[in-house]
Design a protein around this motif. Structure first.
Motif, short mmCIF file in Angstrom:
data_model
loop_
_atom_site.label_atom_id
_atom_site.label_comp_id
_atom_site.label_asym_id
_atom_site.label_seq_id
_atom_site.Cartn_x
_atom_site.Cartn_y
_atom_site.Cartn_z
N ILE A 204 -5.92 -1.14 -41.34
CA ILE A 204 -7.18 -0.65 -41.89
C ILE A 204 -7.24 -0.89 -43.40
O ILE A 204 -8.33 -0.99 -43.97
CB ILE A 204 -7.39 0.83 -41.54
N VAL A 205 -6.09 -0.99 -44.06
CA VAL A 205 -6.10 -1.39 -45.47
C VAL A 205 -6.60 -2.83 -45.60
O VAL A 205 -7.42 -3.14 -46.47
CB VAL A 205 -4.68 -1.26 -46.07
N VAL A 206 -6.11 -3.69 -44.72
CA VAL A 206 -6.51 -5.10 -44.77
C VAL A 206 -7.99 -5.25 -44.44
O VAL A 206 -8.72 -5.99 -45.11
CB VAL A 206 -5.65 -5.93 -43.80
N LEU B 93 9.17 -10.81 -54.35
CA LEU B 93 9.00 -12.19 -54.84
C LEU B 93 7.81 -12.86 -54.16
O LEU B 93 7.02 -13.55 -54.80
CB LEU B 93 10.28 -12.99 -54.61
N GLY B 94 7.68 -12.65 -52.85
CA GLY B 94 6.54 -13.20 -52.14
C GLY B 94 5.23 -12.64 -52.65
O GLY B 94 4.25 -13.38 -52.87
N GLN B 95 5.21 -11.33 -52.87
CA GLN B 95 4.02 -10.69 -53.41
C GLN B 95 3.73 -11.17 -54.82
O GLN B 95 2.56 -11.38 -55.20
CB GLN B 95 4.23 -9.16 -53.40
N GLY B 96 4.77 -11.38 -55.61
CA GLY B 96 4.58 -11.87 -56.97
C GLY B 96 4.00 -13.28 -57.00
O GLY B 96 3.13 -13.58 -57.82
N GLY C 136 -6.85 -10.74 -50.29
CA GLY C 136 -6.57 -10.01 -49.06
C GLY C 136 -5.09 -10.05 -48.71
O GLY C 136 -4.51 -9.03 -48.30
N ALA C 137 -4.46 -11.22 -48.88
CA ALA C 137 -3.02 -11.32 -48.62
C ALA C 137 -2.24 -10.44 -49.58
O ALA C 137 -1.20 -9.85 -49.21
CB ALA C 137 -2.58 -12.78 -48.75
N HIS C 138 -2.71 -10.32 -50.82
CA HIS C 138 -2.05 -9.48 -51.81
C HIS C 138 -2.13 -8.01 -51.42
O HIS C 138 -1.19 -7.24 -51.66
CB HIS C 138 -2.69 -9.71 -53.18
N MET C 139 -3.24 -7.60 -50.83
CA MET C 139 -3.37 -6.22 -50.36
C MET C 139 -2.39 -5.94 -49.23
O MET C 139 -1.75 -4.88 -49.19
CB MET C 139 -4.81 -5.96 -49.91
N LEU C 140 -2.26 -6.88 -48.31
CA LEU C 140 -1.25 -6.73 -47.25
C LEU C 140 0.14 -6.66 -47.86
O LEU C 140 0.98 -5.83 -47.46
CB LEU C 140 -1.35 -7.90 -46.28
N GLY C 141 0.40 -7.51 -48.85
CA GLY C 141 1.70 -7.49 -49.52
C GLY C 141 2.00 -6.16 -50.18
O GLY C 141 3.16 -5.72 -50.22
N SER C 142 0.97 -5.50 -50.70
CA SER C 142 1.17 -4.18 -51.32
C SER C 142 1.71 -3.19 -50.30
O SER C 142 2.61 -2.39 -50.60
CB SER C 142 -0.15 -3.67 -51.90
N CYS C 143 1.18 -3.24 -49.09
CA CYS C 143 1.66 -2.35 -48.03
C CYS C 143 3.12 -2.67 -47.69
O CYS C 143 3.93 -1.75 -47.48
CB CYS C 143 0.79 -2.49 -46.78
#
Length: 316
Positions: free
Chosen positions: A28-30, A251-254, A271-278
């Motif tokens: 739901i975040v994504v 590192l992937g998120q960075g 959007g991928a960055h938001m998933l990475g935050s989770c």
């Protein structure tokens, strides 16, 4: 016969439901990010109704209305999973301490997060409220993760498996990770993806606040790398593995963060960055959890036997 005796819930089933709750809350975040990134934040211009006359979207509202309304419907699906977890905890035997409060916290956190989402609509996507909406989801995800980890633990006391200073370092890393998430919402509130063309921005300078965010990320990665070597030095294998995973996720998120910044924030990468935050949050919590473990409570000592002869009067 009790319901828990007629419909027993195994530990395996309970863990699967708790894991499903984590996945659903991340999802739901994504999807919430998709609402903002497609400029559908006001696809339903009011709340709790979608329009002044309808709780559902209408054809006149087009694709933006469908996207926003679909995200609202997903909230009910996430809530149903959370309710199933609460019922499973009640039916699980033997019930471990702490499970029910965590399950209830996740269940009630979902409507609370939905209310904040409604306030974002009613305030015309105020960037500070939008950021709070995201952070509320992070809190719910953290509670869902704690529940999932707690299910397989015994009811004994929590015991540190690393020296005290390393436990403190792990806590500090968790605090920095949380602060990076908070500052990330400020970066988002200063950027171009407002969720609607008429929504205001928070007034912060995007370049400066992005630099603050990047500095926090560098600090977080440095602390995480330090944890890897420190855990290895004391032989805490499980904790070291969790820290390695955290560094890899960071590192992937960075990389995603830097690429999106230098490519003018394409929606897909945001959007991928938001998933990475989770994922960063979950990996951070995994490291923190790996610094302690619960061990079975020692059995209660048996009552001392008393000689029968001492309690029977002598017979003449």
């Amino acid at each position: 016969m009790k319901a828990s005796d007629r419909f027993p819930v195994s530990t395996t089933l309970l863990r699967r439901l708790a894991y499903a709750s984590i996945v659903a809350n991340v999802a739901i975040v994504v999807t919430g990010g998709a609402v903002r990134l497609t400029a559908s934040g006001l696809g339903c211009p009011t709340w709790p109704r979608c329009t002044d006359a309808s709780y559902t979207t209408t054809p006149e509202m087009g694709v933006h209305g469908m996207i926003e309304f679909g995200n609202r419907l997903l909230t009910f699906a996430v809530g149903i999973i959370a309710l199933a977890v609460v019922l499973a905890v009640l039916l699980h035997r033997p019930r471990r301490r702490g499970l029910l409060p965590l399950a209830v916290a996740v269940l009630f956190g979902i409507p609370a997060q939905a209310v904040i989402g409604g306030i974002t609509v009613l305030t015309n996507l105020n960037p500070w409220v939008v950021g709070l909406h995201f952070l509320a989801s992070m809190v719910v995800i953290a509670a869902a993760y704690a529940l999932w980890r707690r299910i397989k633990e015994p009811d004994g006391p929590a015991v540190a498996v690393v020296p005290g200073p390393l436990r403190t370092l792990a806590l500090l890393t968790t605090v920095v990770s949380a602060s990076v998430l908070v500052v990330g919402t400020w970066v988002t509130g200063s950027g171009p993806h407002a969720g609607d063309g008429g929504a205001a921005r928070n007034g912060l300078d995007p370049e400066q606040i992005s630099q603050v965010h990047a500095d926090g990320v560098f600090l977080l990665i440095g602390l995480s790398v330090a944890l890897v070597f420190a855990f290895q030095a004391v032989g805490a294998t499980a904790a070291a593995r969790a820290a390695v995973v955290l560094v890899a996720v960071e590192l992937g998120q960075g990389v995603i963060g830097f690429v999106q910044y230098f490519t003018d924030l394409p929606a897909l990468l945001v959007g991928a960055h938001m998933l990475g935050s989770c994922l960063v949050l979950l990996a951070t919590l995994s490291v923190l959890w790996s610094t302690r473990e619960r061990r079975p409570a020692p059995p209660a000592p048996a009552p001392a036997a008393t000689a029968t002869a001492d309690r029977v009067p002598a017979v003449a």
